[in-house]
Design a protein around this motif. Sequence first.
Motif, PDB file in Angstrom:
ATOM      1  N   PHE A 188       0.829  -1.206   0.000  1.00  0.00           N
ATOM      2  CA  PHE A 188       0.000   0.000   0.000  1.00  0.00           C
ATOM      3  C   PHE A 188       0.862   1.255   0.000  1.00  0.00           C
ATOM      4  CE2 PHE A 188      -1.945   3.451   2.399  1.00  0.00           C
ATOM      5  CZ  PHE A 188      -3.158   3.617   1.738  1.00  0.00           C
ATOM      6  N   MET A 189       1.913   1.274   0.856  1.00  0.00           N
ATOM      7  CA  MET A 189       2.779   2.447   0.967  1.00  0.00           C
ATOM      8  C   MET A 189       3.536   2.711  -0.323  1.00  0.00           C
ATOM      9  SD  MET A 189       4.182   1.804   4.836  1.00  0.00           S
ATOM     10  CE  MET A 189       5.292   3.198   4.814  1.00  0.00           C
ATOM     11  N   VAL A 190       3.990   1.654  -0.979  1.00  0.00           N
ATOM     12  CA  VAL A 190       4.719   1.813  -2.237  1.00  0.00           C
ATOM     13  C   VAL A 190       3.772   2.235  -3.349  1.00  0.00           C
ATOM     14  CG1 VAL A 190       6.055   0.609  -3.994  1.00  0.00           C
ATOM     15  CG2 VAL A 190       6.508   0.178  -1.563  1.00  0.00           C
ATOM     16  N   ARG A 191       2.603   1.591  -3.419  1.00  0.00           N
ATOM     17  CA  ARG A 191       1.656   1.872  -4.501  1.00  0.00           C
ATOM     18  C   ARG A 191       1.175   3.320  -4.456  1.00  0.00           C
ATOM     19  NH1 ARG A 191      -3.013  -2.414  -5.178  1.00  0.00           N
ATOM     20  NH2 ARG A 191      -1.154  -3.580  -5.810  1.00  0.00           N
ATOM     21  N   GLY A 196       6.351  10.344  -1.541  1.00  0.00           N
ATOM     22  CA  GLY A 196       5.995  11.519  -2.337  1.00  0.00           C
ATOM     23  C   GLY A 196       4.912  12.359  -1.685  1.00  0.00           C
ATOM     24  N   ILE A 197       3.908  11.680  -1.131  1.00  0.00           N
ATOM     25  CA  ILE A 197       2.824  12.391  -0.448  1.00  0.00           C
ATOM     26  C   ILE A 197       3.369  13.134   0.769  1.00  0.00           C
ATOM     27  CG2 ILE A 197       0.697  12.094   0.875  1.00  0.00           C
ATOM     28  CD1 ILE A 197       0.048   9.714  -0.925  1.00  0.00           C
ATOM     29  N   GLY A 198       4.235  12.461   1.527  1.00  0.00           N
ATOM     30  CA  GLY A 198       4.839  13.091   2.700  1.00  0.00           C
ATOM     31  C   GLY A 198       5.691  14.284   2.329  1.00  0.00           C
ATOM     32  N   LEU A 199       6.433  14.162   1.230  1.00  0.00           N
ATOM     33  CA  LEU A 199       7.278  15.262   0.777  1.00  0.00           C
ATOM     34  C   LEU A 199       6.440  16.485   0.416  1.00  0.00           C
ATOM     35  CD1 LEU A 199      10.055  16.361  -0.067  1.00  0.00           C
ATOM     36  CD2 LEU A 199       9.691  15.315  -2.316  1.00  0.00           C
ATOM     37  N   ALA A 200       5.379  16.264  -0.357  1.00  0.00           N
ATOM     38  CA  ALA A 200       4.507  17.375  -0.761  1.00  0.00           C
ATOM     39  C   ALA A 200       3.844  18.018   0.461  1.00  0.00           C
ATOM     40  CB  ALA A 200       3.446  16.874  -1.733  1.00  0.00           C
ATOM     41  N   GLN A 235      10.634   2.053   0.698  1.00  0.00           N
ATOM     42  CA  GLN A 235      10.803   1.952  -0.745  1.00  0.00           C
ATOM     43  C   GLN A 235      12.253   1.830  -1.203  1.00  0.00           C
ATOM     44  OE1 GLN A 235       7.087   4.997  -1.316  1.00  0.00           O
ATOM     45  NE2 GLN A 235       8.532   4.915  -2.986  1.00  0.00           N
ATOM     46  N   LEU A 236      13.203   2.348  -0.419  1.00  0.00           N
ATOM     47  CA  LEU A 236      14.591   2.353  -0.853  1.00  0.00           C
ATOM     48  C   LEU A 236      15.331   1.109  -0.390  1.00  0.00           C
ATOM     49  CD1 LEU A 236      15.623   6.081  -0.238  1.00  0.00           C
ATOM     50  CD2 LEU A 236      14.861   5.014  -2.362  1.00  0.00           C
ATOM     51  N   ASP A 237      16.181   0.618  -1.232  1.00  0.00           N
ATOM     52  CA  ASP A 237      17.050  -0.504  -0.891  1.00  0.00           C
ATOM     53  C   ASP A 237      18.424   0.077  -0.607  1.00  0.00           C
ATOM     54  OD1 ASP A 237      18.274  -2.919  -0.539  1.00  0.00           O
ATOM     55  OD2 ASP A 237      18.383  -3.420  -2.673  1.00  0.00           O
TER      56      ASP A 237
END
Length: 305
Positions: A188-191, A196-200, A235-237
């Motif tokens: 859900f978090m990746v999709r 991005g939402i948090g950044l905006a 999301q980041l590896d």
Amino acid sequence: MIDNKTSKAFRGVAIIMVMIVHFANWNYQGPLSEIWKGMVSSFGIYGVDIFFMLSGYGLVKSYEKNGIDRRFVTRRILNSYVPYLLIIGSLSIFVDKNIDGPMAVLDLMIGQDFWFMRVLFAFYLMFMVIYRIGFLKEILLTVAVLALTCYLYLTSHADFWYLSNGAFLIGVYAATIEKKYGDRVKVFMVRFNLAGIGLAAAFSSAYLYSVTAAKSAHMLSSMMFTIMILGFCVQLDCKGYILPVIGSYSLYIYLIHGRILWFLVSKFETMSFHLIALHDFWISVLAGIMIGLAIEKVIGMVQKK
């Protein structure tokens, strides 16, 4: 959802952000640098957001393994409180020589001069007591954190004492929801690109704060930044070794870097502050790692006995 290496890497990012704001505050000279200082100073709060979020997440994940047992409590004391006492206690006794009575000892024990440690210790204590009870854990912890935040606000503590407190709860709830819903949370978090939402949202609320100067907007910006970091952690590896290593010893770096910076500023008054900051960074990192390795070895020997 957040693996160990990713957690360490983001702790490395966090301590660098905190050091940057310390450099900015120390080098403040007047109106010409006021705007720059104000912008950079927010990095320190955001860096603490990362620490608190990962601490809340890590506490829940550790609790899920064995509950609040003796090992859980001992690990928190050995990983955080003992290093603080050893490093700051040694500096206070042998360098500052300001341990001159019972009150000085008490101030050292409760972290009087290290607000981050005091608030972190309070979180640990509240978590261990409430989760040991086991009844309405998340609700009671939320109430306790909010009560602490209100107390700090009403007693006129500086805003950085409480702006990041919600980040701790975000970490706690992220780990709790993950346990309940498993990999579906990560999907859900990746999709929906939580990062991005948090950044905006963080940028929007930061702009609102710059216009209104309202503490509520500043706190909202801090929480949105935390959500962004949570999204990135998922999301980041994380690759490489520098940031994870710095993150592994971030507590030790935090405890000594201000003292090293003060020493460099007082001894090399003619040196450019940018060079002083660069020297402080690498000396603090290397010294923090060496001190951390030494303390960990001593603790390991004591535990074996």
